[in-house]
Structure formats: C-alpha cells, structure tokens
Write an enzyme that holds these catalytic residues in place. Structure first.
Site, short mmCIF file in Angstrom:
data_model
loop_
_atom_site.label_atom_id
_atom_site.label_comp_id
_atom_site.label_asym_id
_atom_site.label_seq_id
_atom_site.Cartn_x
_atom_site.Cartn_y
_atom_site.Cartn_z
N HIS A 141 32.27 -2.42 -10.67
CA HIS A 141 31.08 -2.65 -9.88
C HIS A 141 30.49 -4.03 -10.22
O HIS A 141 30.91 -4.66 -11.20
CB HIS A 141 30.03 -1.54 -10.11
CG HIS A 141 29.50 -1.46 -11.49
ND1 HIS A 141 29.87 -0.49 -12.40
CD2 HIS A 141 28.61 -2.24 -12.15
CE1 HIS A 141 29.23 -0.68 -13.54
NE2 HIS A 141 28.47 -1.73 -13.42
P1 TYD Z 1 28.34 3.49 -14.75
O1 TYD Z 1 27.43 2.33 -14.80
O2 TYD Z 1 29.05 3.77 -13.47
O3 TYD Z 1 29.42 3.37 -15.92
P2 TYD Z 1 30.63 2.35 -16.12
O4 TYD Z 1 30.33 1.12 -15.35
O5 TYD Z 1 30.70 2.12 -17.58
O6 TYD Z 1 31.88 2.99 -15.64
O7 TYD Z 1 27.53 4.77 -15.23
C1 TYD Z 1 28.16 6.03 -15.44
C2 TYD Z 1 27.13 7.10 -15.16
O8 TYD Z 1 26.04 6.99 -16.07
C3 TYD Z 1 26.56 7.03 -13.75
O9 TYD Z 1 26.39 8.36 -13.29
C4 TYD Z 1 25.20 6.39 -13.95
C5 TYD Z 1 24.81 6.83 -15.35
N1 TYD Z 1 23.99 5.84 -16.06
C6 TYD Z 1 22.67 6.14 -16.35
O10 TYD Z 1 22.15 7.23 -16.04
N2 TYD Z 1 21.92 5.21 -17.04
C7 TYD Z 1 22.44 4.01 -17.41
O11 TYD Z 1 21.73 3.20 -18.03
C8 TYD Z 1 23.79 3.71 -17.06
C9 TYD Z 1 24.43 2.38 -17.45
C10 TYD Z 1 24.53 4.65 -16.39
#
Ligand code: TYD
Length: 136
Positions: free
Chosen positions: A51
């Site tokens: 992303h």
């Molecule tokens: P995501 O940012 O998609 O993780 P990555 O980029 O590491 O694969 O986040 C994973 C999940 O965690 C998603 O459901 C959103 C949640 N999340 C939060 O609730 N708070 C946060 O600060 C972050 C970074 C993610």
C-alpha cells in the site's frame, strides 16, 4: 516525485552496558510523532504492506533481525534491507512499499506522523499509479 530511498542515521549512545537510541519528534524524526506500532512474528514467505499513504509519513526501524522492503514511487523502484536498529528508512507520502524476507527474530518498529486512518491508505496498485501520475 518523492526521492525513493531516504535513510536516517540515529546516534547510538553506547557503553559497556549496551546501546541506546533516542527518537525525538522534529529532531531525528522529521515530524510530530502521533503513533508508534511494531510488527513481529512474521513469516519469511508472507510479505506485508502493499500500500501507499496519501498524507502519512513514517520511519521504519528494524529494531531486531532483518527484512527487505521494496520502495516504489511510481517511477523508480528499489529493494533495500533493513537490519540495523540505528538506521531508519523514511516511508514518505505516496510511496508504495512491500516488506518481505523477514528473519525469525524480525521486529519492525514504525514511527508515524498520524493516527491510524484507513481512508489514508491506497491499497490498489493501479489506483496508486493513477494518483502518482495525476500529481506529476
Ligand atoms: P496494515 O497497515 O495493512 O499492515 P501491513 O501494511 O503491515 O501489512 O494493517 C494490518 C491491520 O492492522 C489492518 O486491519 C489495519 C490494522 N491497523 C490498526 O488497527 N492500527 C494501526 O496503527 C495499523 C498500522 C494497522
């Protein structure tokens, strides 16, 4: 277009007892720190990220172990290794990023300029390219 790879070298305060790094808002971290989160227990063959953010700026620090991170600003791409608790990688606005190749002991800490906001994410790569190219 954002510069692709921006490292921040942290000063390490070390003595016989070990090492210490301090992260301070608007000093060695170039924004007001609103959130810190960390990833651990990853599997080396399960990449994460995929992303970009519209407004969020982040600094990623591998405080234990190592991982790779692919950075993509819509024009250039590069993969760098995060393997030092004394270096941070800036993930700027509109930088598509993918983390992979996690070591078993990888702990990836991320310092963020804002609270979690799903509406700031661009999770579709074609949408990302469209937005980057619209802003050139
Ligand atoms: P995501 O940012 O998609 O993780 P990555 O980029 O590491 O694969 O986040 C994973 C999940 O965690 C998603 O459901 C959103 C949640 N999340 C939060 O609730 N708070 C946060 O600060 C972050 C970074 C993610």
């Amino acid at each position: 277009m954002q510069q692709l790879i921006k490292w921040i070298d942290f000063s390490v305060i070390g003595d016989d007892r070990g090492s210490l790094v301090a992260l301070e808002a608007n000093k060695n971290i170039p924004f007001d720190i609103k959130r810190v989160y960390y990833l651990f227990g990853m599997q080396s063959d399960l990449p994460r990220g995929f992303h970009a953010h519209k407004e969020l700026i982040q600094v990623a620090v591998c405080v234990s172990g190592s991982c790779d991170i692919l950075m993509d600003n819509g024009k250039d791409k590069g993969v760098v290794k995060l393997n030092s608790p004394s270096q941070g990688l800036v993930i700027d606005v509109m930088q598509w990023h993918e983390m992979s190749n996690f070591s078993d002991d990888c702990v990836l800490m991320v310092i963020a300029s804002d609270l979690y906001d799903e509406s700031d994410y661009i999770r579709n790569y074609d949408d990302f390219l469209r937005e980057v190219n619209a802003n050139v």
